[in-house]
Scaffold this motif. Structure first.
Motif, PDB file in Angstrom:
ATOM      1  N   SER A   1      38.956  61.516  18.721  1.00 22.97           N
ATOM      2  CA  SER A   1      38.275  60.344  19.028  1.00 22.97           C
ATOM      3  C   SER A   1      39.237  59.173  19.658  1.00 22.97           C
ATOM      4  CB  SER A   1      37.549  59.604  18.092  1.00 22.97           C
ATOM      5  OG  SER A   1      38.315  59.292  17.025  1.00 22.97           O
ATOM      6  N   LEU A   2      38.774  58.052  20.070  1.00 22.35           N
ATOM      7  CA  LEU A   2      39.734  56.930  20.369  1.00 22.35           C
ATOM      8  C   LEU A   2      40.475  56.457  19.018  1.00 22.35           C
ATOM      9  CD1 LEU A   2      41.025  55.077  22.537  1.00 22.35           C
ATOM     10  CD2 LEU A   2      38.903  53.509  22.166  1.00 22.35           C
ATOM     11  N   ALA A   3      39.628  56.586  18.178  1.00 21.51           N
ATOM     12  CA  ALA A   3      40.291  55.909  16.789  1.00 21.51           C
ATOM     13  C   ALA A   3      41.266  56.829  16.628  1.00 21.51           C
ATOM     14  CB  ALA A   3      39.181  55.826  15.747  1.00 21.51           C
ATOM     15  N   ALA A   4      41.221  58.054  16.577  1.00 20.33           N
ATOM     16  CA  ALA A   4      42.364  58.939  16.145  1.00 20.33           C
ATOM     17  C   ALA A   4      43.397  58.802  17.253  1.00 20.33           C
ATOM     18  CB  ALA A   4      41.833  60.441  16.278  1.00 20.33           C
ATOM     19  N   LEU A   5      43.367  58.738  18.409  1.00 22.12           N
ATOM     20  CA  LEU A   5      44.387  58.789  19.416  1.00 22.12           C
ATOM     21  C   LEU A   5      45.105  57.263  19.137  1.00 22.12           C
ATOM     22  CD1 LEU A   5      45.690  60.081  21.582  1.00 22.12           C
ATOM     23  CD2 LEU A   5      44.261  59.065  23.121  1.00 22.12           C
ATOM     24  N   VAL A   6      44.517  56.261  18.819  1.00 23.90           N
ATOM     25  CA  VAL A   6      45.134  55.088  18.437  1.00 23.90           C
ATOM     26  C   VAL A   6      45.901  55.116  17.312  1.00 23.90           C
ATOM     27  CG1 VAL A   6      44.781  52.411  17.830  1.00 23.90           C
ATOM     28  CG2 VAL A   6      43.436  53.292  19.813  1.00 23.90           C
ATOM     29  N   ALA A   7      45.293  55.656  15.983  1.00 20.95           N
ATOM     30  CA  ALA A   7      45.966  56.131  14.744  1.00 20.95           C
ATOM     31  C   ALA A   7      47.271  57.095  15.132  1.00 20.95           C
ATOM     32  CB  ALA A   7      44.962  56.756  13.953  1.00 20.95           C
ATOM     33  N   TYR A   8      47.072  57.807  16.009  1.00 21.66           N
ATOM     34  CA  TYR A   8      48.304  58.681  16.192  1.00 21.66           C
ATOM     35  C   TYR A   8      49.629  57.741  17.011  1.00 21.66           C
ATOM     36  CZ  TYR A   8      51.722  61.157  18.858  1.00 21.66           C
ATOM     37  OH  TYR A   8      53.097  61.583  19.359  1.00 21.66           O
ATOM     38  N   ILE A   9      49.117  56.884  18.032  1.00 20.29           N
ATOM     39  CA  ILE A   9      50.010  56.015  18.592  1.00 20.29           C
ATOM     40  C   ILE A   9      50.775  55.000  17.563  1.00 20.29           C
ATOM     41  CG2 ILE A   9      50.470  54.145  20.328  1.00 20.29           C
ATOM     42  CD1 ILE A   9      48.032  55.633  21.846  1.00 20.29           C
ATOM     43  N   VAL A  10      49.948  54.537  16.530  1.00 19.51           N
ATOM     44  CA  VAL A  10      50.460  53.603  15.572  1.00 19.51           C
ATOM     45  C   VAL A  10      51.355  54.367  14.618  1.00 19.51           C
ATOM     46  CG1 VAL A  10      49.627  51.901  13.771  1.00 19.51           C
ATOM     47  CG2 VAL A  10      48.448  51.911  16.004  1.00 19.51           C
ATOM     48  N   ALA A  11      50.980  55.598  14.208  1.00 15.61           N
ATOM     49  CA  ALA A  11      51.682  56.284  13.267  1.00 15.61           C
ATOM     50  C   ALA A  11      53.209  56.640  13.928  1.00 15.61           C
ATOM     51  CB  ALA A  11      50.910  57.571  12.888  1.00 15.61           C
ATOM     52  N   SER A  12      53.136  56.863  15.147  1.00 22.37           N
ATOM     53  CA  SER A  12      54.165  57.047  16.022  1.00 22.37           C
ATOM     54  C   SER A  12      55.115  55.919  16.490  1.00 22.37           C
ATOM     55  CB  SER A  12      53.867  57.765  17.142  1.00 22.37           C
ATOM     56  OG  SER A  12      53.205  59.029  17.054  1.00 22.37           O
ATOM     57  N   GLY A  13      54.859  54.640  15.922  1.00 24.47           N
ATOM     58  CA  GLY A  13      55.670  53.727  16.135  1.00 24.47           C
ATOM     59  C   GLY A  13      55.087  52.638  16.928  1.00 24.47           C
ATOM     60  N   GLY A  14      54.211  52.858  17.563  1.00 25.53           N
ATOM     61  CA  GLY A  14      53.285  51.849  18.301  1.00 25.53           C
ATOM     62  C   GLY A  14      52.681  50.630  17.443  1.00 25.53           C
ATOM     63  N   VAL A  15      53.064  49.368  18.027  1.00 25.52           N
ATOM     64  CA  VAL A  15      52.190  48.316  17.324  1.00 25.52           C
ATOM     65  C   VAL A  15      50.984  47.826  18.394  1.00 25.52           C
ATOM     66  CG1 VAL A  15      52.542  45.771  16.895  1.00 25.52           C
ATOM     67  CG2 VAL A  15      54.190  47.421  16.229  1.00 25.52           C
ATOM     68  N   ASP A  16      50.009  48.195  17.745  1.00 20.95           N
ATOM     69  CA  ASP A  16      48.390  47.617  18.380  1.00 20.95           C
ATOM     70  C   ASP A  16      48.398  46.323  18.469  1.00 20.95           C
ATOM     71  OD1 ASP A  16      46.247  47.669  19.472  1.00 20.95           O
ATOM     72  OD2 ASP A  16      45.106  48.675  17.852  1.00 20.95           O
ATOM     73  N   ALA A  17      48.868  45.674  19.511  1.00 24.12           N
ATOM     74  CA  ALA A  17      48.786  44.293  19.836  1.00 24.12           C
ATOM     75  C   ALA A  17      47.263  43.656  19.646  1.00 24.12           C
ATOM     76  CB  ALA A  17      49.305  43.671  21.337  1.00 24.12           C
ATOM     77  N   TYR A  18      47.172  42.632  18.647  1.00 29.29           N
ATOM     78  CA  TYR A  18      45.837  42.194  18.260  1.00 29.29           C
ATOM     79  C   TYR A  18      44.717  43.597  17.916  1.00 29.29           C
ATOM     80  CZ  TYR A  18      48.039  38.127  20.110  1.00 29.29           C
ATOM     81  OH  TYR A  18      48.981  37.131  20.005  1.00 29.29           O
ATOM     82  N   ASN A  19      45.145  44.704  17.881  1.00 33.04           N
ATOM     83  CA  ASN A  19      44.381  45.514  17.170  1.00 33.04           C
ATOM     84  C   ASN A  19      43.230  45.809  18.341  1.00 33.04           C
ATOM     85  OD1 ASN A  19      45.383  46.215  14.763  1.00 33.04           O
ATOM     86  ND2 ASN A  19      44.703  44.478  14.019  1.00 33.04           N
ATOM     87  N   LEU A  20      43.186  45.535  19.688  1.00 29.90           N
ATOM     88  CA  LEU A  20      42.403  45.884  20.730  1.00 29.90           C
ATOM     89  C   LEU A  20      42.585  47.059  21.339  1.00 29.90           C
ATOM     90  CD1 LEU A  20      42.597  42.171  22.368  1.00 29.90           C
ATOM     91  CD2 LEU A  20      40.868  42.889  20.997  1.00 29.90           C
ATOM     92  N   HIS A  21      43.534  47.950  21.026  1.00 34.88           N
ATOM     93  CA  HIS A  21      43.726  49.268  21.423  1.00 34.88           C
ATOM     94  C   HIS A  21      43.741  49.322  22.913  1.00 34.88           C
ATOM     95  CE1 HIS A  21      41.797  49.848  17.637  1.00 34.88           C
ATOM     96  NE2 HIS A  21      40.773  49.878  17.971  1.00 34.88           N
ATOM     97  N   LEU A  22      44.639  48.330  23.538  1.00 37.30           N
ATOM     98  CA  LEU A  22      44.700  48.250  24.773  1.00 37.30           C
ATOM     99  C   LEU A  22      46.388  48.250  25.312  1.00 37.30           C
ATOM    100  CD1 LEU A  22      42.205  45.409  26.083  1.00 37.30           C
ATOM    101  CD2 LEU A  22      42.085  48.200  26.223  1.00 37.30           C
TER     102      LEU A  22
END
Length: 168
Positions: free
Chosen positions: A90-111
């Motif tokens: 899912s998108l949530a799983a992909l966002v979780a992967y990016i964040v776990a890999s060092g990405g900071v999700d600006a404003y938690n908007l997943h963009l």
């Protein structure tokens, strides 16, 4: 604050000036409107990118900006929100992967995702799960994605298309 950073901040104030978020971003990218990547032609996403420039120590941090494609996560009607109908894809799983890999999700908007170093972003890209990559006959998970590189000494934002990360 280092002299280089002070100079960039001054150039930002001058470049941002007035106008829509897209117009301000065009001035920073020094691009004609037709050359702005599709993901940055959305006023909301352009605003996020500008905010990253101003508030996320952008001169030192690369970022990716992604316009997700809901059809890529809804290709099996019986299991909405899950790619290939598989729970967990899912998108949530992909966002979780990016964040776990060092990405900071600006404003938690997943963009828009900021990374501390180019190497962290590259490692994240290399490890994107195969299910999120291009699959024949299945809509891709994103319609447009770019990598925004650090700001140059001239006060310009460099960017490149990042769609290969998901669409290859």
């Amino acid at each position: 604050m280092p002299k280089f950073t002070k100079t960039l901040k001054k150039k930002l104030v001058i470049a941002l000036g007035h106008g829509s978020k897209q117009q301000q971003l065009l001035r920073l990218c020094e691009q004609p409107p037709a050359q702005l990547p599709p993901v940055l032609q959305d006023e909301t996403i352009a605003g996020l990118a500008l905010d990253a420039v101003k508030n996320y120590d952008f001169p030192d941090d690369p970022a990716i900006v992604t316009a997700w494609n809901s059809a890529g996560f809804n290709d099996v009607p019986a299991t909405p929100g899950c790619r290939n109908g598989v729970p967990g894809q899912s998108l949530a799983a992909l966002v979780a992967y990016i964040v776990a890999s060092g990405g900071v999700d600006a404003y938690n908007l997943h963009l828009l995702f900021m990374f501390r170093t180019p190497d962290t972003l590259s490692s994240c890209e290399r490890g994107i799960p195969n299910w999120a990559r291009h699959q024949a006959g299945v809509p891709d998970v994103c319609t447009s994605s770019i990598r925004i590189n650090r700001m140059t000494q001239a006060g310009q934002i460099g960017f490149e298309y990042f769609e290969h990360a998901f669409n290859r």
